[in-house]
Design a protein around this motif. Structure first.
Motif, PDB file in Angstrom:
ATOM      1  N   ALA A  58      52.090  53.265  27.534  1.00 25.37           N
ATOM      2  CA  ALA A  58      51.886  55.210  27.446  1.00 25.37           C
ATOM      3  C   ALA A  58      50.880  55.453  25.818  1.00 25.37           C
ATOM      4  O   ALA A  58      50.573  55.913  25.776  1.00 25.37           O
ATOM      5  N   ARG A  59      51.644  54.289  24.950  1.00 26.10           N
ATOM      6  CA  ARG A  59      50.983  54.722  23.378  1.00 26.10           C
ATOM      7  C   ARG A  59      49.571  53.823  22.949  1.00 26.10           C
ATOM      8  O   ARG A  59      48.845  54.089  22.697  1.00 26.10           O
ATOM      9  N   GLY A  60      49.691  52.224  23.631  1.00 31.68           N
ATOM     10  CA  GLY A  60      48.698  52.174  23.271  1.00 31.68           C
ATOM     11  C   GLY A  60      47.555  51.789  24.311  1.00 31.68           C
ATOM     12  O   GLY A  60      46.822  51.532  24.126  1.00 31.68           O
ATOM     13  N   GLY A  97      43.723  48.265  24.945  1.00 34.34           N
ATOM     14  CA  GLY A  97      43.611  48.643  25.950  1.00 34.34           C
ATOM     15  C   GLY A  97      41.942  48.645  26.489  1.00 34.34           C
ATOM     16  O   GLY A  97      42.298  47.952  27.804  1.00 34.34           O
ATOM     17  N   ALA A  98      40.687  48.411  25.949  1.00 39.13           N
ATOM     18  CA  ALA A  98      40.195  48.373  26.363  1.00 39.13           C
ATOM     19  C   ALA A  98      39.515  46.860  26.827  1.00 39.13           C
ATOM     20  O   ALA A  98      38.913  46.756  27.587  1.00 39.13           O
ATOM     21  N   GLU A  99      40.178  46.259  26.031  1.00 41.80           N
ATOM     22  CA  GLU A  99      40.069  45.161  25.755  1.00 41.80           C
ATOM     23  C   GLU A  99      41.033  44.238  26.758  1.00 41.80           C
ATOM     24  O   GLU A  99      40.557  42.912  27.938  1.00 41.80           O
ATOM     25  N   ASP A 100      42.082  44.756  27.280  1.00 43.07           N
ATOM     26  CA  ASP A 100      42.791  43.980  28.690  1.00 43.07           C
ATOM     27  C   ASP A 100      42.267  44.655  29.955  1.00 43.07           C
ATOM     28  O   ASP A 100      42.034  43.761  30.925  1.00 43.07           O
ATOM     29  N   ALA A 101      41.339  45.760  29.881  1.00 46.03           N
ATOM     30  CA  ALA A 101      40.659  46.605  30.733  1.00 46.03           C
ATOM     31  C   ALA A 101      39.134  44.906  31.330  1.00 46.03           C
ATOM     32  O   ALA A 101      39.505  44.902  31.945  1.00 46.03           O
ATOM     33  N   GLY A 102      39.074  44.490  30.141  1.00 43.52           N
ATOM     34  CA  GLY A 102      37.349  43.859  29.930  1.00 43.52           C
ATOM     35  C   GLY A 102      38.426  42.428  30.083  1.00 43.52           C
ATOM     36  O   GLY A 102      38.317  41.698  31.350  1.00 43.52           O
ATOM     37  N   PRO A 144      41.462  51.726  33.682  1.00 41.31           N
ATOM     38  CA  PRO A 144      42.617  50.726  34.458  1.00 41.31           C
ATOM     39  C   PRO A 144      44.186  51.279  34.710  1.00 41.31           C
ATOM     40  O   PRO A 144      44.728  50.854  35.850  1.00 41.31           O
ATOM     41  N   CYS A 145      44.269  52.338  33.865  1.00 42.58           N
ATOM     42  CA  CYS A 145      45.989  52.925  33.446  1.00 42.58           C
ATOM     43  C   CYS A 145      46.306  54.152  33.886  1.00 42.58           C
ATOM     44  O   CYS A 145      45.110  55.066  34.288  1.00 42.58           O
TER      45      CYS A 145
END
Length: 177
Positions: free
Chosen positions: A61-63, A1-6, A43-44
């Motif tokens: 929704a899960r990860g 999640g946080a890596e994708d936001a980055g 972001p989600c």
């Protein structure tokens, strides 16, 4: 999640948004959808409500992984495909009608889960069509893709700079002949 936001924040930083505006149904303003992508917000969300996430972005929704990015029509430019290739859980990517968007489709090879890819009207997006054969899930059911509901994913290349034989794509199990 946080890596994708980055990664998405890197996309925003690298993007040319000088011609970007939002004319989509449901846009909160005429501003560029990327304006809602900030480090101060999550972001989600549902992808289209700026109060619950970044506009045009949906997550699993899960990860909390980014599974959906829709930047069709806003006039985003720049060499962005390598960034999208780093989103390993991405299922749905629409970049249609971004005439200043550049890159080689081979840079999307890391987005191996992609089921739906729209590059129509992106003449500066180039590369050999066979490079997309690495995206073995193209055309597969896209029920997790969000706004468009369930059904087969699609591949849109009309008006892009992608060239060459599509035989390798026809061999993909979900795209078929």
């Amino acid at each position: 999640g946080a890596e994708d936001a980055g990664v998405l924040l890197e996309i925003k930083a690298a993007a040319d948004t000088s011609a970007c505006s939002c004319s989509w149904y449901g846009c909160p303003t005429d501003a560029c959808p990327l304006d809602s992508w900030t480090a101060d917000t999550e972001p989600c969300g549902d992808g289209y409500d700026d109060d619950s996430g970044w506009f045009g972005v949906m997550c699993d929704a899960r990860g909390g992984r980014v599974v959906y990015v829709d930047l069709g029509i806003p006039g985003v430019g720049g060499e962005l495909l390598p960034f999208f290739g780093r989103l390993g859980a991405l299922l749905f990517l629409i970049l249609d009608r971004n005439s200043a968007l550049r890159g080689d489709v081979a840079d999307l090879a890391g987005a191996t889960e992609l089921r739906d890819l729209g590059l129509g009207g992106c003449p500066l997006v180039v590369g050999e069509a066979a490079a997309l054969a690495a995206l073995v899930h193209l055309g597969e059911d896209c029920s997790l893709c969000g706004a468009y509901g369930s059904g087969p994913g699609e591949l849109w290349l009309a008006g892009s700079g992608v060239y060459g034989s599509v035989l390798a794509l026809r061999a993909l199990p979900y795209l078929g002949p």
